[in-house]
Design a protein around this motif. Structure first.
Motif, PDB file in Angstrom:
ATOM      1  N   LEU A 152      -1.632  -4.895   3.427  1.00 12.27           N
ATOM      2  CA  LEU A 152      -0.765  -5.066   4.580  1.00 12.27           C
ATOM      3  C   LEU A 152      -2.051  -5.427   6.009  1.00 12.27           C
ATOM      4  O   LEU A 152      -1.709  -6.173   6.748  1.00 12.27           O
ATOM      5  CB  LEU A 152       0.371  -4.060   4.787  1.00 12.27           C
ATOM      6  N   GLN A 211      11.999   1.810   5.228  1.00  8.87           N
ATOM      7  CA  GLN A 211      11.576   0.494   4.337  1.00  8.87           C
ATOM      8  C   GLN A 211      12.827  -0.335   4.394  1.00  8.87           C
ATOM      9  O   GLN A 211      13.826   0.163   4.281  1.00  8.87           O
ATOM     10  CB  GLN A 211      11.106   1.015   2.930  1.00  8.87           C
ATOM     11  N   ASP A 257       4.751   1.536   2.697  1.00  7.08           N
ATOM     12  CA  ASP A 257       4.793   1.194   3.916  1.00  7.08           C
ATOM     13  C   ASP A 257       5.845   0.274   4.183  1.00  7.08           C
ATOM     14  O   ASP A 257       6.189  -0.513   3.563  1.00  7.08           O
ATOM     15  CB  ASP A 257       3.522   0.343   4.249  1.00  7.08           C
ATOM     16  N   ARG A 268       6.340  -2.230   5.930  1.00 10.43           N
ATOM     17  CA  ARG A 268       6.125  -3.727   6.354  1.00 10.43           C
ATOM     18  C   ARG A 268       6.020  -4.349   4.898  1.00 10.43           C
ATOM     19  O   ARG A 268       6.174  -5.748   4.795  1.00 10.43           O
ATOM     20  CB  ARG A 268       4.557  -3.833   6.864  1.00 10.43           C
TER      21      ARG A 268
END
Length: 350
Positions: free
Chosen positions: A31, A345, A52, A54
């Motif tokens: 990422l 998330q 994470d 993202r």
């Protein structure tokens, strides 16, 4: 061949086992490098909050072919980083079929689906356990592979499977043989969170913080500088970065595959580690000396010249003190984390 940044970035990277210790760090590295990431994890040993926000997350198993194929096609997956599997050496001895199932057979299923869906690259989480108890302290990739437990054998069989697949299909691979992985993300985003983990630095850190009563030292009469076993400890964030470089290497030359050691080329003894944890934490650790364990080599250190010559990977956290400090910081943060604490998330449909 050295990656020069020229690879075209198309599609996503599927990270299996991306909610686990090493996998979650690889997700961060990808990422941070700008790659879109899909995580597939059954959460048997991983943690949902470790992924994470993202990244996109799918809860499921790599042996679920329908699920895997839907992810590969829907998200136009360009490469797979495969971390899912079982990793506890003593458990592999008492339950070998679990390891041949979770590590070998499961990877065969994943590889079949990758080939059928046209995914051309795979980075595989292998291990220095493929070398067994080598006759030399520092091992290179040509050192004979003689694993002494089902865990090491299950990984070595996968390496052979990958080589055969690369010869038969339009796919290339990089098998990274890890040495002793330790530490945590320097920014405190993830770390080793598994209860009862057997990694030495994790055990020592837990003992320093009062979560274990003692640390057992197996073998004090080895031919090393202090009589205890010497190992090559690699920071987990450096290892994650090595995976990104391996990915670029595969994409730059789709005809070439690689098997490379991941370590620093230096070793520290068990007592070196204990001393470092005591010094940095400011707390004394109770040590109990035990006899050697069968099959433990006196020293196991990586010759890392191959990965240094083929990629631009360079360690950033190679000092033992840095590894210990990051592990201590994570352990302290882990103790303060509320059970089930959400981290925001986003879930996706497969």
């Amino acid at each position: 061949m050295i990656f020069d940044g020229s690879s075209e970035r198309r599609g996503s990277i599927l990270v299996t086992g991306g909610a686990g210790y090493i996998g979650s760090h690889a997700v961060l590295a990808l990422l941070d490098a700008g790659w879109p990431v899909i995580v597939l994890d059954n959460l048997t040993t991983g943690f949902r909050w470790a992924v994470d926000p993202r990244a996109s997350f799918v809860e499921g198993d790599v042996t679920d072919s329908a699920l895997v194929r839907s992810i590969l096609t829907y998200h136009e997956v360009a490469a797979i980083m495969h971390f899912a599997g079982s990793v506890v050496v003593p458990e592999s001895v008492v339950d070998p079929l679990k390891y041949y199932g979770n590590n070998t057979a499961a990877t065969c299923s994943l590889l079949r689906n990758a080939v059928d869906c046209g995914v051309p690259h795979i980075v595989f989480s292998s291990t220095a356990a493929t070398y067994g108890s080598p006759d030399v302290a520092q091992v290179c990739e040509n050192t004979p592979t003689r694993p002494i437990n089902p865990y090491g054998r299950s990984k070595l069989v996968v390496e052979a499977m990958l080589a055969d697949a690369a010869a038969a299909y339009p796919i290339n691979y990089c098998a990274l043989r890890y040495f002793n992985v330790a530490g945590a993300d320097p920014a405190g985003r993830t770390g080793q969170s598994t209860a009862g983990a057997t990694h030495l630095i994790k055990v020592c850190v837990e003992a320093a913080l009062g979560r274990r009563e003692l640390v057992e030292v197996y073998g004090t009469d080895y031919d090393t500088h202090d009589g205890t076993g010497v190992r090559d400890y690699i920071h987990v964030s450096d290892l994650a970065d090595a995976h990104v470089h391996a990915l670029h290497l595969l994409m730059d030359d789709p005809e070439a595959s690689h098997t490379m050691n991941c370590g620093y080329g230096t070793g520290f003894s068990v007592l070196d580690v204990l001393d470092a944890v005591e010094r940095i934490s400011g707390r004394e650790i109770r040590r109990v000396m035990r006899p050697r364990r069968p099959g433990d080599p006196a020293a196991l250190i990586a010759d890392n010249n191959l990965i240094l010559s083929r990629t631009r990977w360079r360690p950033r956290h190679a000092r033992l003190g840095d590894i210990v400090r990051h592990a201590l910081a994570w352990e302290d943060q882990l103790a303060r984390r509320k059970p089930g604490q959400p981290v925001g998330q986003r879930e996706i449909a497969a």
